[in-house]
Design a protein around this motif. Structure first.
Motif, mmCIF file in Angstrom:
data_model
loop_
_atom_site.group_PDB
_atom_site.id
_atom_site.type_symbol
_atom_site.label_atom_id
_atom_site.label_comp_id
_atom_site.label_asym_id
_atom_site.label_seq_id
_atom_site.Cartn_x
_atom_site.Cartn_y
_atom_site.Cartn_z
ATOM 1 N N LEU A 96 18.859 -2.186 -12.269
ATOM 2 C CA LEU A 96 17.935 -1.860 -11.177
ATOM 3 C C LEU A 96 16.488 -2.127 -11.592
ATOM 4 C CD1 LEU A 96 19.628 1.391 -9.810
ATOM 5 C CD2 LEU A 96 19.672 -0.898 -8.789
ATOM 6 N N ASP A 97 16.158 -1.858 -12.849
ATOM 7 C CA ASP A 97 14.810 -2.169 -13.333
ATOM 8 C C ASP A 97 14.564 -3.676 -13.333
ATOM 9 O OD1 ASP A 97 14.169 0.489 -13.662
ATOM 10 O OD2 ASP A 97 14.570 0.511 -15.824
ATOM 11 N N LEU A 98 15.599 -4.461 -13.615
ATOM 12 C CA LEU A 98 15.453 -5.912 -13.563
ATOM 13 C C LEU A 98 15.109 -6.359 -12.144
ATOM 14 C CD1 LEU A 98 15.633 -8.606 -15.114
ATOM 15 C CD2 LEU A 98 18.055 -8.691 -14.450
ATOM 16 N N ILE A 99 15.777 -5.786 -11.155
ATOM 17 C CA ILE A 99 15.480 -6.106 -9.756
ATOM 18 C C ILE A 99 14.049 -5.676 -9.408
ATOM 19 C CG2 ILE A 99 16.090 -5.591 -7.352
ATOM 20 C CD1 ILE A 99 19.021 -5.283 -8.382
ATOM 21 N N LEU A 100 13.642 -4.529 -9.905
ATOM 22 C CA LEU A 100 12.300 -4.007 -9.665
ATOM 23 C C LEU A 100 11.211 -4.831 -10.346
ATOM 24 C CD1 LEU A 100 10.355 -1.670 -8.744
ATOM 25 C CD2 LEU A 100 10.902 -0.573 -10.939
ATOM 26 N N SER A 101 11.558 -5.541 -11.399
ATOM 27 C CA SER A 101 10.543 -6.165 -12.263
ATOM 28 C C SER A 101 9.550 -7.050 -11.524
ATOM 29 C CB SER A 101 11.214 -6.945 -13.403
ATOM 30 O OG SER A 101 11.946 -8.050 -12.907
ATOM 31 N N ASN A 102 9.937 -7.651 -10.417
ATOM 32 C CA ASN A 102 9.008 -8.488 -9.659
ATOM 33 C C ASN A 102 7.867 -7.670 -9.047
ATOM 34 O OD1 ASN A 102 8.243 -11.109 -8.700
ATOM 35 N ND2 ASN A 102 8.920 -10.504 -6.666
ATOM 36 N N GLU A 103 8.074 -6.373 -8.880
ATOM 37 C CA GLU A 103 7.055 -5.511 -8.269
ATOM 38 C C GLU A 103 6.254 -4.707 -9.296
ATOM 39 O OE1 GLU A 103 6.267 -5.705 -5.169
ATOM 40 O OE2 GLU A 103 7.925 -7.026 -4.659
ATOM 41 N N LEU A 104 6.542 -4.876 -10.569
ATOM 42 C CA LEU A 104 5.853 -4.077 -11.578
ATOM 43 C C LEU A 104 4.365 -4.401 -11.691
ATOM 44 C CD1 LEU A 104 8.573 -3.878 -14.371
ATOM 45 C CD2 LEU A 104 7.841 -2.071 -12.805
ATOM 46 N N LYS A 105 3.946 -5.495 -11.073
ATOM 47 C CA LYS A 105 2.522 -5.861 -11.062
ATOM 48 C C LYS A 105 1.807 -5.212 -9.887
ATOM 49 C CE LYS A 105 4.158 -9.853 -10.685
ATOM 50 N NZ LYS A 105 4.520 -11.186 -10.368
ATOM 51 N N VAL A 159 18.626 -6.932 -4.422
ATOM 52 C CA VAL A 159 19.023 -8.038 -5.296
ATOM 53 C C VAL A 159 18.589 -9.392 -4.758
ATOM 54 C CG1 VAL A 159 21.322 -8.401 -4.343
ATOM 55 C CG2 VAL A 159 20.918 -8.819 -6.763
ATOM 56 N N GLU A 160 18.306 -9.481 -3.477
ATOM 57 C CA GLU A 160 17.833 -10.747 -2.911
ATOM 58 C C GLU A 160 16.418 -11.076 -3.376
ATOM 59 O OE1 GLU A 160 19.918 -12.687 -1.444
ATOM 60 O OE2 GLU A 160 21.478 -11.163 -1.329
ATOM 61 N N ASP A 161 15.692 -10.069 -3.859
ATOM 62 C CA ASP A 161 14.351 -10.283 -4.411
ATOM 63 C C ASP A 161 14.519 -10.694 -5.873
ATOM 64 O OD1 ASP A 161 13.164 -9.363 -1.975
ATOM 65 O OD2 ASP A 161 13.660 -7.335 -2.621
ATOM 66 N N THR A 162 14.868 -11.965 -6.086
ATOM 67 C CA THR A 162 15.432 -12.385 -7.360
ATOM 68 C C THR A 162 14.469 -12.947 -8.387
ATOM 69 O OG1 THR A 162 15.976 -14.493 -6.351
ATOM 70 C CG2 THR A 162 17.717 -12.837 -6.433
ATOM 71 N N LYS A 163 13.189 -12.810 -8.201
ATOM 72 C CA LYS A 163 12.271 -13.266 -9.244
ATOM 73 C C LYS A 163 12.171 -12.160 -10.281
ATOM 74 C CE LYS A 163 9.355 -15.796 -11.403
ATOM 75 N NZ LYS A 163 9.944 -16.599 -12.441
ATOM 76 N N TYR A 164 12.746 -12.412 -11.443
ATOM 77 C CA TYR A 164 12.765 -11.399 -12.496
ATOM 78 C C TYR A 164 11.627 -11.641 -13.485
ATOM 79 C CZ TYR A 164 17.586 -10.623 -10.882
ATOM 80 O OH TYR A 164 18.708 -10.360 -10.143
#
Length: 193
Positions: A96-105, A159-164
């Motif tokens: 789940l953190d991998l999926i979230l990683s695109n939003e960590l910025k 999971v469709e937000d796939t930029k990790y």
């Protein structure tokens, strides 16, 4: 230092090679419940394309789940075998953190969701700011209706937000060292568990 990341917990097979703190190469491919058939071949081709072998790796990072039961087992088994056989340090991260990683910025509150079928999801709710991440709902198996009723006002990431961004998993310390390879167990979340 060479780091290999792998994840097969959802419909995407993901591999990433980092040298020190820089991403060298990534592969993200959609599967049809066939990660168990493809992972070894894709991994071998990935290493060959990057002109390295498993012996060159210093650290392995694997998505420990939650997610597809078989998918989680595939990547975790491969990572455990390689770590044990080659004496490579093993680390894990939440899928789940991998999926979230695109939003960590992007500061905000996010509902990270992965379909668990039959009206359920694997989910986590977090508040991201520039310094850290506050967990509002830890990884859980939850009915979609309950999740929507309790956390529906937050932006949904799936999971469709796939930029990790595995580099951000490292930055935010969302990695766990698995000091005992034999004792490492993936995260299997199910109803009543």
């Amino acid at each position: 230092m060479l780091r290999l990341f792998l994840n097969t917990s959802n419909k995407y097979l993901y591999l990433c090679l980092m040298k020190d703190n820089d991403i060298v190469n990534e592969v993200l491919m959609e599967g049809n419940n066939n990660h168990s058939e493809k992972l070894i071949d894709v991994l071998e081709e990935f290493l060959n394309n990057n002109k390295i072998t498993v012996d060159d790796l210093d650290e392995l990072y694997v998505g420990r789940g939650p997610g597809s039961y078989t998918g989680v087992r595939i990547a975790c088994t491969v990572a455990k075998v390689l770590a044990y056989a080659k004496g490579i340090k093993l680390f894990s991260f939440s899928s789940l953190d991998l999926i979230l990683s695109n939003e960590l910025k992007n500061p905000g509150i996010y509902q990270v969701v992965m379909d668990a079928r039959r009206g359920n999801s694997f989910a986590k709710v977090v508040k991201v700011n520039e310094q850290d991440i506050e967990v509002l709902l830890d990884e859980t198996f939850i009915e979609n209706e309950v999740l929507t009723n309790q956390y529906g006002e937050y932006k949904v990431i799936n999971v469709e937000d796939t930029k990790y961004h595995v580099d951000l998993l490292l930055k935010y310390n969302l990695i766990k060292e698995e000091k005992d390879v034999h004792a490492f167990v993936p995260t299997y979340l199910r109803s009543g568990v």
